[in-house]
Design an enzyme around this catalytic site. Structure first.
Site, short mmCIF file in Angstrom:
data_model
loop_
_atom_site.label_atom_id
_atom_site.label_comp_id
_atom_site.label_asym_id
_atom_site.label_seq_id
_atom_site.Cartn_x
_atom_site.Cartn_y
_atom_site.Cartn_z
N GLN A 98 44.26 -36.83 -52.57
CA GLN A 98 44.02 -36.25 -51.23
C GLN A 98 42.64 -35.57 -51.21
O GLN A 98 41.78 -35.98 -51.97
CB GLN A 98 45.14 -35.29 -50.82
CG GLN A 98 46.47 -35.97 -50.53
CD GLN A 98 47.33 -36.16 -51.77
OE1 GLN A 98 47.44 -35.30 -52.62
NE2 GLN A 98 47.97 -37.31 -51.89
N ASP B 201 40.98 -39.95 -48.97
CA ASP B 201 40.44 -41.31 -48.77
C ASP B 201 38.91 -41.34 -48.88
O ASP B 201 38.26 -42.13 -48.20
CB ASP B 201 40.85 -41.89 -47.41
CG ASP B 201 42.35 -41.86 -47.22
OD1 ASP B 201 43.06 -42.17 -48.19
OD2 ASP B 201 42.80 -41.53 -46.11
N GLY C 53 46.85 -43.07 -52.60
CA GLY C 53 46.66 -44.50 -52.80
C GLY C 53 45.22 -44.73 -53.19
O GLY C 53 44.32 -44.49 -52.40
N HIS C 54 45.00 -45.10 -54.43
CA HIS C 54 43.63 -45.37 -54.89
C HIS C 54 43.43 -46.87 -55.02
O HIS C 54 44.16 -47.52 -55.76
CB HIS C 54 43.38 -44.70 -56.26
CG HIS C 54 43.20 -43.21 -56.16
ND1 HIS C 54 43.05 -42.41 -57.26
CD2 HIS C 54 43.15 -42.41 -55.09
CE1 HIS C 54 42.90 -41.15 -56.86
NE2 HIS C 54 42.97 -41.14 -55.55
N LYS D 33 37.64 -41.81 -54.00
CA LYS D 33 37.68 -41.17 -55.32
C LYS D 33 38.06 -42.14 -56.43
O LYS D 33 37.53 -42.07 -57.52
CB LYS D 33 38.70 -40.01 -55.31
CG LYS D 33 38.35 -38.90 -54.36
CD LYS D 33 39.41 -37.81 -54.39
CE LYS D 33 40.74 -38.23 -53.82
NZ LYS D 33 40.77 -38.55 -52.41
P1 IMP Z 1 52.22 -35.81 -47.00
O1 IMP Z 1 51.37 -35.55 -48.20
O2 IMP Z 1 52.87 -37.16 -47.01
O3 IMP Z 1 53.20 -34.69 -46.76
O4 IMP Z 1 51.27 -35.82 -45.70
C1 IMP Z 1 50.62 -34.64 -45.22
C2 IMP Z 1 49.24 -34.98 -44.67
O5 IMP Z 1 48.40 -35.40 -45.73
C3 IMP Z 1 49.24 -36.13 -43.66
O6 IMP Z 1 48.22 -35.89 -42.72
C4 IMP Z 1 48.89 -37.34 -44.50
O7 IMP Z 1 48.31 -38.37 -43.74
C5 IMP Z 1 47.88 -36.70 -45.46
N1 IMP Z 1 47.79 -37.41 -46.74
C6 IMP Z 1 48.65 -37.39 -47.76
N2 IMP Z 1 48.20 -38.15 -48.77
C7 IMP Z 1 47.02 -38.63 -48.39
C8 IMP Z 1 46.04 -39.45 -49.03
O8 IMP Z 1 46.18 -39.88 -50.19
N3 IMP Z 1 44.93 -39.74 -48.31
C9 IMP Z 1 44.73 -39.24 -47.06
N4 IMP Z 1 45.61 -38.47 -46.43
C10 IMP Z 1 46.74 -38.16 -47.09
#
Ligand code: IMP
Length: 423
Positions: A223, A13, A40-41, A16
């Protein structure tokens, strides 16, 4: 612009999507290399707001091509809905979006298992996005995954799906959860597969041909560094390689063809989900949330917020090899009288300047702050370095210095125009 990788330097977040959108002007092909629709962009173009989860934001620029690489895990039903959503907003992906046949599929049982694993962890849950990402990558690594190429052959897909549903319904039933229906999934996935057929290709060859033709590639990381499966705050991470090395493994473009790595970081720090966060500050979170900022683009969850952590960003600089950095959300700090930057940690009475390898130790770290005077005026209309208030410039120079990388751009709002380029 040569071949460039852009990755987040914090916990995701970092803004990017917007920087990618700006750099897309100087590239020919935008490539996603890892993650799935957990990302999510958000991009604002004029008055239109786009939230993209799987499709690279480069799709919003006419004539740019976009590729979803082999390192991505992909829910085909979701991808079709994203394509249709873009179409409604006037953007057609035909002939511009291509997806690797080797990308692994996210299936409904992955989502159910994601929820089940989180529930079974109780107080120690990861706080995942619930999109089935961990179980999908788990299947990939366990060599039982189903790939997009399999979906393109309905009989093969049906056979593989039947077996995987049989296996995965066992724990679901055991825990009293609804088993996944073979018929329902088969129908919806084959339908999505049919829609995606024209986009599915050998993206490895496409990328190498493009490089031969001197096309410029832009790799869009999802991420952030501290969510990386190897380099993040394990186990509070996602299941992919979110650092710059992921650009090679997730696409087949070798490291020696990558010319520049850009790190994106917020002027403060945020994270969603559980896990250590040394500079977390509830009052800062309250301020941002009251301003309507810092809610997740994918899940809508309020993000945890804290001060800029230079120990983390220095570490990110090492792992990713940033050539330069982009600092976003500077306008978020406009109202503050004073601003803290974490320059070291205290751990067991010792001053530490590096991220400790153990997450348990990171949890115990106390931040050591350097305090800066706030500029207390709006930066939203600043369009050049000189327009920025002196104190904002001093702050930005200081965080670039402690991070150890050259500052290449500064963002002062969500619009494309609110980006100050320094190189
Ligand atoms: P997962 O990718 O859904 O398995 O989540 C694992 C961890 O990564 C959690 O803490 C999520 O909140 C975090 N996470 C996954 N995708 C994003 C993103 O696009 N932005 C911020 N945090 C993310």
């Amino acid at each position: 612009m040569p071949n460039t990788v852009l990755v987040g330097a914090q916990w995701g977040d970092e803004g990017k999507g917007k920087i990618i959108d700006v750099l897309t002007d100087e590239s020919d092909i935008v490539v996603r290399m890892q993650g799935g629709n957990n990302a999510g962009h958000t991009v604002l173009v004029g008055k239109k707001k786009y939230v993209l989860h799987l499709i690279p934001s480069g799709i919003l620029r006419a004539r740019k091509k976009c590729i979803i690489g082999n390192g991505v895990v992909l829910d085909p039903v979701h991808l079709v809905s994203e394509i249709d959503g873009l179409l409604k907003l006037g953007t057609n992906v035909k002939g511009r979006l291509f997806v690797s046949q080797n990308a692994h599929l996210v299936l409904p049982y992955h989502r159910s298992l994601d929820a089940l694993r989180e529930a079974s962890k109780g107080g120690k849950k990861i706080g995942t996005t619930g999109r089935g990402i961990g179980p999908a990558y788990g299947d990939k690594v366990a060599r039982v995954g189903i790939r997009l190429a399999d979906l393109m052959s309905p009989d093969r897909f049906a056979g593989m799906l039947k077996e995987r549903i049989r296996v995965n319904n066992i724990p679901l039933r055991e825990h009293g959860l609804k088993p996944v229906s073979f018929k329902g999934v088969l129908g919806s996935y084959l339908e999505a597969g049919e829609r995606l057929k024209p986009l599915v290709t050998n993206t490895l060859l496409m990328l190498h041909e493009a490089m031969e033709q001197k096309k410029r590639l832009l790799f869009e990381g999802a991420q952030g560094t501290f969510l990386d499966i190897d380099h993040g705050s394990y186990p509070y991470v996602t299941s992919s390689s979110t650092t710059s090395g992921g650009a090679s493994t997730g696409t087949g473009v070798p490291p020696n063809r990558i010319d520049r790595v850009v790190g994106v970081m917020k002027a403060y720090t945020t994270r969603v989900g559980e896990g250590p966060f040394p500079t977390e500050e509830a009052a800062l979170g309250d301020m941002f949330h009251n301003m309507g900022r810092e809610f997740g683009a994918t899940t809508g969850r309020a993000r945890r917020c804290g001060w800029f952590d230079a120990v983390l960003t220095r570490h990110a600089c090492m792992v990713n090899g940033f050539n330069d950095i982009s600092v976003t959300n500077v306008d978020g700090l406009d109202q503050l009288k004073s601003i803290n930057v974490c320059v070291a940690y205290k751990l067991d009475g010792e001053t530490v300047r590096h991220v400790p390898p153990s997450t348990l130790d990171l949890e115990r770290c106390e931040p050591v702050y350097e305090t800066f005077k706030g500029w207390q005026c709006s930066t939203e209309k600043c369009r050049s370095w000189k327009d920025l208030p002196l104190r904002a410039r001093q702050y930005l120079k200081a965080i670039a210095k402690v991070t150890g990388a050259k500052l290449s751009s500064v963002s002062v709002g969500p619009d494309r125009k609110q980006t100050i380029r320094l190189v």
